[in-house]
Design a protein around this motif. Structure first.
Motif, PDB file in Angstrom:
ATOM      1  N   THR A 492       0.806  -1.222   0.000  1.00 28.84           N
ATOM      2  CA  THR A 492       0.000   0.000   0.000  1.00 28.84           C
ATOM      3  C   THR A 492       0.841   1.275   0.000  1.00 28.84           C
ATOM      4  O   THR A 492       0.331   2.355  -0.299  1.00 28.84           O
ATOM      5  CB  THR A 492      -0.908   0.028   1.236  1.00 28.84           C
ATOM      6  N   GLY A 493       2.141   1.156   0.363  1.00 28.26           N
ATOM      7  CA  GLY A 493       2.966   2.341   0.463  1.00 28.26           C
ATOM      8  C   GLY A 493       2.774   3.098   1.760  1.00 28.26           C
ATOM      9  O   GLY A 493       3.399   4.141   1.982  1.00 28.26           O
ATOM     10  N   LEU A 494       1.902   2.583   2.633  1.00 29.07           N
ATOM     11  CA  LEU A 494       1.663   3.234   3.917  1.00 29.07           C
ATOM     12  C   LEU A 494       2.713   2.786   4.926  1.00 29.07           C
ATOM     13  O   LEU A 494       3.472   1.846   4.686  1.00 29.07           O
ATOM     14  CB  LEU A 494       0.268   2.891   4.426  1.00 29.07           C
ATOM     15  N   ARG A 495       2.758   3.441   6.069  1.00 28.17           N
ATOM     16  CA  ARG A 495       3.650   3.019   7.139  1.00 28.17           C
ATOM     17  C   ARG A 495       3.222   1.651   7.656  1.00 28.17           C
ATOM     18  O   ARG A 495       2.021   1.349   7.722  1.00 28.17           O
ATOM     19  CB  ARG A 495       3.641   4.046   8.262  1.00 28.17           C
ATOM     20  N   ILE A 545      -5.409  -1.890  -1.265  1.00 28.60           N
ATOM     21  CA  ILE A 545      -4.876  -0.555  -1.564  1.00 28.60           C
ATOM     22  C   ILE A 545      -5.983   0.486  -1.473  1.00 28.60           C
ATOM     23  O   ILE A 545      -5.790   1.583  -0.916  1.00 28.60           O
ATOM     24  CB  ILE A 545      -4.226  -0.540  -2.965  1.00 28.60           C
ATOM     25  N   ASN A 546      -7.174   0.141  -1.999  1.00 26.37           N
ATOM     26  CA  ASN A 546      -8.301   1.074  -1.937  1.00 26.37           C
ATOM     27  C   ASN A 546      -8.721   1.324  -0.494  1.00 26.37           C
ATOM     28  O   ASN A 546      -9.108   2.451  -0.131  1.00 26.37           O
ATOM     29  CB  ASN A 546      -9.471   0.538  -2.741  1.00 26.37           C
ATOM     30  N   GLY A 548      -6.711   1.267   2.091  1.00 27.54           N
ATOM     31  CA  GLY A 548      -5.726   2.182   2.653  1.00 27.54           C
ATOM     32  C   GLY A 548      -5.964   3.605   2.187  1.00 27.54           C
ATOM     33  O   GLY A 548      -5.846   4.561   2.971  1.00 27.54           O
ATOM     34  N   LYS A 549      -6.295   3.777   0.896  1.00 26.90           N
ATOM     35  CA  LYS A 549      -6.557   5.117   0.372  1.00 26.90           C
ATOM     36  C   LYS A 549      -7.769   5.738   1.062  1.00 26.90           C
ATOM     37  O   LYS A 549      -7.775   6.948   1.331  1.00 26.90           O
ATOM     38  CB  LYS A 549      -6.786   5.053  -1.128  1.00 26.90           C
ATOM     39  N   LEU A 550      -8.775   4.907   1.301  1.00 26.16           N
ATOM     40  CA  LEU A 550      -9.965   5.421   1.967  1.00 26.16           C
ATOM     41  C   LEU A 550      -9.613   5.944   3.370  1.00 26.16           C
ATOM     42  O   LEU A 550     -10.025   7.046   3.755  1.00 26.16           O
ATOM     43  CB  LEU A 550     -11.021   4.315   2.075  1.00 26.16           C
ATOM     44  N   ALA A 551      -8.811   5.165   4.117  1.00 24.90           N
ATOM     45  CA  ALA A 551      -8.430   5.589   5.467  1.00 24.90           C
ATOM     46  C   ALA A 551      -7.578   6.865   5.422  1.00 24.90           C
ATOM     47  O   ALA A 551      -7.747   7.780   6.231  1.00 24.90           O
ATOM     48  CB  ALA A 551      -7.663   4.471   6.176  1.00 24.90           C
ATOM     49  N   CYS A 552      -6.665   6.926   4.434  1.00 25.54           N
ATOM     50  CA  CYS A 552      -5.795   8.109   4.317  1.00 25.54           C
ATOM     51  C   CYS A 552      -6.601   9.349   3.948  1.00 25.54           C
ATOM     52  O   CYS A 552      -6.272  10.462   4.377  1.00 25.54           O
ATOM     53  CB  CYS A 552      -4.724   7.859   3.269  1.00 25.54           C
ATOM     54  N   GLU A 601     -16.980  -1.558  -8.897  1.00 31.80           N
ATOM     55  CA  GLU A 601     -16.674  -2.979  -8.925  1.00 31.80           C
ATOM     56  C   GLU A 601     -16.566  -3.472  -7.488  1.00 31.80           C
ATOM     57  O   GLU A 601     -16.445  -2.674  -6.539  1.00 31.80           O
ATOM     58  CB  GLU A 601     -15.341  -3.211  -9.653  1.00 31.80           C
ATOM     59  N   ALA A 602     -16.557  -4.770  -7.344  1.00 32.64           N
ATOM     60  CA  ALA A 602     -16.541  -5.368  -6.011  1.00 32.64           C
ATOM     61  C   ALA A 602     -15.291  -4.962  -5.230  1.00 32.64           C
ATOM     62  O   ALA A 602     -15.354  -4.731  -4.010  1.00 32.64           O
ATOM     63  CB  ALA A 602     -16.633  -6.889  -6.121  1.00 32.64           C
ATOM     64  N   TRP A 603     -14.154  -4.902  -5.916  1.00 36.05           N
ATOM     65  CA  TRP A 603     -12.899  -4.552  -5.219  1.00 36.05           C
ATOM     66  C   TRP A 603     -12.751  -3.060  -4.925  1.00 36.05           C
ATOM     67  O   TRP A 603     -11.818  -2.636  -4.278  1.00 36.05           O
ATOM     68  CB  TRP A 603     -11.690  -5.044  -6.034  1.00 36.05           C
ATOM     69  N   GLU A 604     -13.737  -2.282  -5.480  1.00 29.32           N
ATOM     70  CA  GLU A 604     -13.733  -0.854  -5.214  1.00 29.32           C
ATOM     71  C   GLU A 604     -14.660  -0.475  -4.056  1.00 29.32           C
ATOM     72  O   GLU A 604     -14.565   0.626  -3.521  1.00 29.32           O
ATOM     73  CB  GLU A 604     -14.160  -0.074  -6.466  1.00 29.32           C
ATOM     74  N   LYS A 605     -15.532  -1.410  -3.693  1.00 31.98           N
ATOM     75  CA  LYS A 605     -16.479  -1.159  -2.602  1.00 31.98           C
ATOM     76  C   LYS A 605     -15.847  -1.621  -1.288  1.00 31.98           C
ATOM     77  O   LYS A 605     -16.003  -2.775  -0.887  1.00 31.98           O
ATOM     78  CB  LYS A 605     -17.783  -1.907  -2.832  1.00 31.98           C
ATOM     79  N   VAL A 606     -15.150  -0.733  -0.660  1.00 29.99           N
ATOM     80  CA  VAL A 606     -14.438  -1.089   0.564  1.00 29.99           C
ATOM     81  C   VAL A 606     -15.435  -1.221   1.704  1.00 29.99           C
ATOM     82  O   VAL A 606     -16.251  -0.324   1.946  1.00 29.99           O
ATOM     83  CB  VAL A 606     -13.377  -0.023   0.923  1.00 29.99           C
ATOM     84  N   SER A 607     -15.313  -2.359   2.389  1.00 32.99           N
ATOM     85  CA  SER A 607     -16.138  -2.588   3.581  1.00 32.99           C
ATOM     86  C   SER A 607     -15.202  -2.891   4.736  1.00 32.99           C
ATOM     87  O   SER A 607     -14.267  -3.687   4.596  1.00 32.99           O
ATOM     88  CB  SER A 607     -17.102  -3.762   3.367  1.00 32.99           C
TER      89      SER A 607
END
Length: 647
Positions: A492-495, A545-546, A548-552, A601-607
């Motif tokens: 993810t590139g996150l810490r 990755i999505n 992580g982006k959502l949290a960021c 898409e399914a992988w874009e719907k973060v739950s």
């Protein structure tokens, strides 16, 4: 920069040309019987173009060479050196740049050289230096009129010679004999203003050089005078002894008692007395000639001669013993020879010699005495020491300036320039560092001694330091990159968890200090296995990755950590701490919107299930306890969501 070894040869050649110019000009004016000297043209010219040392060298050796033909020239080397010093000084002040300025230097130079020339001439006179102040002033004025013409022609000749010399030759001449490349004016000014006079190495070395030079000069003068005085006294003793021997030969020892009793009535007395007068008249330095018979009660006069100021004692008169003879009475009464005596009293500075007169039985019947004037020794001694001072004054100045030049060029200037470069070394950028190193190289110090070794070591140390510095900078970058990689999640590139642990250590330290204030948000992603199984791990990675982006997007990238396969943690402190509840609400709302968005898409719907916990002072002893509460809250949220996903 000119090679120092070759430049010294060229410098010596040019100085020799200056000496030749002096000699030729002097010979010309003598050939035409002109009332000037004209022997300082080369001295002034070389001093103007080359500075103090070459000019002084030309002046000194010109007079030394001229002394082979006229010994008097040796004594005026000091004046020639003065011309060099004055010319170099005025040239440095810019007086030789314009004709109007150079004209002003003529009377100033003539005033100085005329004074010292007259002073030396007076000192070299065989009689008193100053008959009167008025005579000296007249002598000085006569000299000044000659010096105005002489030095005026010499200065103008040097000025016009200077004008026809090309500029590049002038610059090369100034560099001859230098031990390093010329330094910029700003560097020279900075070094001259920052050095403390008292603590300056230059000052200490100049004081030492001056002290040693003066001590040597004074010692040589004193030793020379002592040697001269001893030689002069021995010569006077030899002359006086020869004269008194002549007197002894005129006295008949067998008739001494008769001379004492009858005096002028004794046979042959007048003839001997007349001969003694003739002997005295043969040398003007003879003050008194007398013949005494030494007895217990005093000196019995046998012969005594009248002088212009002292009337002679009659034969048979008894003279008391002089105090200076008391240590010699035993020898005198025994008729033994005594050493010459030198006294300086009311009768003047005298050499006294008593020579015994022996009869045919070898008995001393009387002493013939002579008082010989020593005034000439004093007069000649003053003249002698004046000559020594005149010679050594020029030599001392030449040696001092030569030593001073060596100290400046071989020690002070190289050390100061290296110190300046080191002190002003800049590390701000690669260009600045390279410029500083290049400036050090441009010093090009070539002293061929320990200073050059120091310079070489200085350059090597600087270059090695720069190499080390560049390697250190690269190592720092590499460490920073490695540190970044060690604290970053590869997907993810996150810490990562390592970074999270370091952050919680900071919280633990703050808890210990009583300053802690933070919140931990636990985020656990749902349905990762289903996405992996249905669409493949590639899309499962996209799903994470999505997440992580959502949290960021809500908490900020700097506050989000991936601590497990499908687990993320957000930590909030400082200014963000107050917005914690708001931000958690925003995140949960965005997750709810994903459920109803048919365009994704399914992988874009973060739950994800979300739990939050706040640090409680007095309750929590470490960040781990807060994390556990957040984790427990997350599980409550996961059960409450009862989320299912239909694709």
């Amino acid at each position: 920069m000119i090679n120092p070894d070759k430049s010294f040869v060229r410098l010596a050649g040019i100085c020799a040309a200056g000496i030749v110019l002096n000699v030729v000009c002097s010979a010309l004016v003598k050939g035409f019987n002109l009332p000037i000297y004209f022997d300082t043209v080369g001295t002034g010219f070389i001093a103007v173009i080359g500075g103090y040392v070459p000019g002084i060298a030309v002046g000194f050796f010109t007079n030394l060479f001229a002394a082979k033909f006229d010994i008097e020239e040796m004594y005026f080397g000091f004046v020639s050196i003065l011309v060099a010093i004055i010319s170099a000084f005025l040239a440095n002040k810019g007086y030789y740049e314009k004709f109007s300025k150079v004209i002003m230097t003529i009377p100033a130079t003539a005033l100085i050289t005329a004074f010292f020339g007259a002073l030396i001439e007076e000192m070299l006179k065989p009689v008193n230096s100053f008959d009167s102040l008025g005579n000296f002033v007249q002598h000085y004025l006569n000299n000044f009129s000659i010096e105005m013409l002489d030095k005026g022609l010499a200065i103008l000749a040097a000025f016009f010679l200077l004008k026809i010399i090309p500029l590049d030759i002038k610059k090369d001449f100034r560099l001859m004999g230098k031990m390093q490349a010329p330094i910029p004016d700003e560097m020279r000014k900075a070094m001259s203003t920052k050095n403390s006079f008292i603590s300056s190495l230059r000052t200490k070395m100049i004081i030492n050089l001056m002290s040693i030079t003066l001590i040597v000069a004074v010692s040589i003068c004193a030793i020379s005078y002592k040697i001269y005085q001893d030689s002069a006294v021995k010569e006077r003793i030899r002359i006086a002894d020869g004269i008194i021997t002549m007197a002894v030969n005129e006295i008949n020892p067998n008739r001494v008692d008769e001379y004492l009793q009858l005096g002028h009535q004794a046979e042959g007395y007048n003839e001997v007395e007349n001969m003694l007068y003739k002997i005295r008249a043969s040398n003007s330095d003879i003050k008194f000639i007398y013949v005494y018979k030494i007895m217990e009660d005093g000196c019995h006069v046998v012969f005594d001669l009248d002088t212009a100021t002292v009337e002679a004692s009659p034969p048979g008169d008894i003279q008391e013993f002089d105090e200076s003879f008391e240590p010699l009475l035993d020898d005198l009464l025994a008729g033994r020879p005594i050493k010459p005596i030198i006294t300086d009293d009311t009768y003047g500075y005298l050499l006294t010699i008593y020579k015994p007169v022996y009869n045919y039985q070898g008995q001393c019947v009387c002493y013939a005495g002579i008082d010989f004037s020593m005034d000439l020794i004093s007069d000649y001694g003053r003249t002698f020491i004046s000559k020594v001072i005149a010679i050594f004054s020029g030599a001392v100045i030449f040696i001092f300036v030569l030593g001073l030049s060596f100290i400046e060029n071989n020690i002070i200037l190289p050390v100061n320039t290296m110190a300046y470069c080191a002190k002003n070394f800049s590390y701000d950028s690669v260009e600045a560092r390279e410029s500083n190193v290049e400036r050090m190289r441009e010093l090009n110090i070539k002293t061929h001694d320990e200073i050059e070794n120091l310079y070489a070591a200085f350059l090597k140390t600087t270059a090695d330091s720069m190499h080390y510095f560049e390697n250190f900078k690269r190592a720092q970058i590499q460490v920073a990159v490695m540190n970044e990689l060690a604290h970053k999640d590869a997907l993810t590139g996150l810490r990562n968890k390592t970074a999270y642990v370091e952050k919680t250590n900071e919280f633990d330290a703050a808890i210990g200090a009583g300053t802690a204030e933070f919140a931990i948000i636990m985020i656990d992603v749902n349905f990762l296995k289903k996405v992996n199984d249905t669409y493949g791990h590639e899309y499962g990675n996209i799903y994470l990755i999505n997440a992580g982006k959502l949290a960021c997007s809500v908490f900020g990238e700097e506050n989000v950590y991936r601590v497990g396969g499908d687990e993320f943690v957000a930590v909030l402190d400082g200014e963000n701490f107050a917005r914690c509840e708001e931000l958690v609400t925003v995140l949960r709302g965005m997750i709810e919107k994903f459920k109803t968005d048919k365009t994704l898409e399914a992988w874009e719907k973060v739950s994800a299930a979300v739990g939050v916990a706040y640090y409680q002072a007095g309750v929590d002893t470490c960040a781990e306890e807060v994390f556990k509460r957040a984790d427990a809250d997350m599980y409550k949220n996961k059960l409450a969501m009862k989320a299912t996903r239909k694709d």
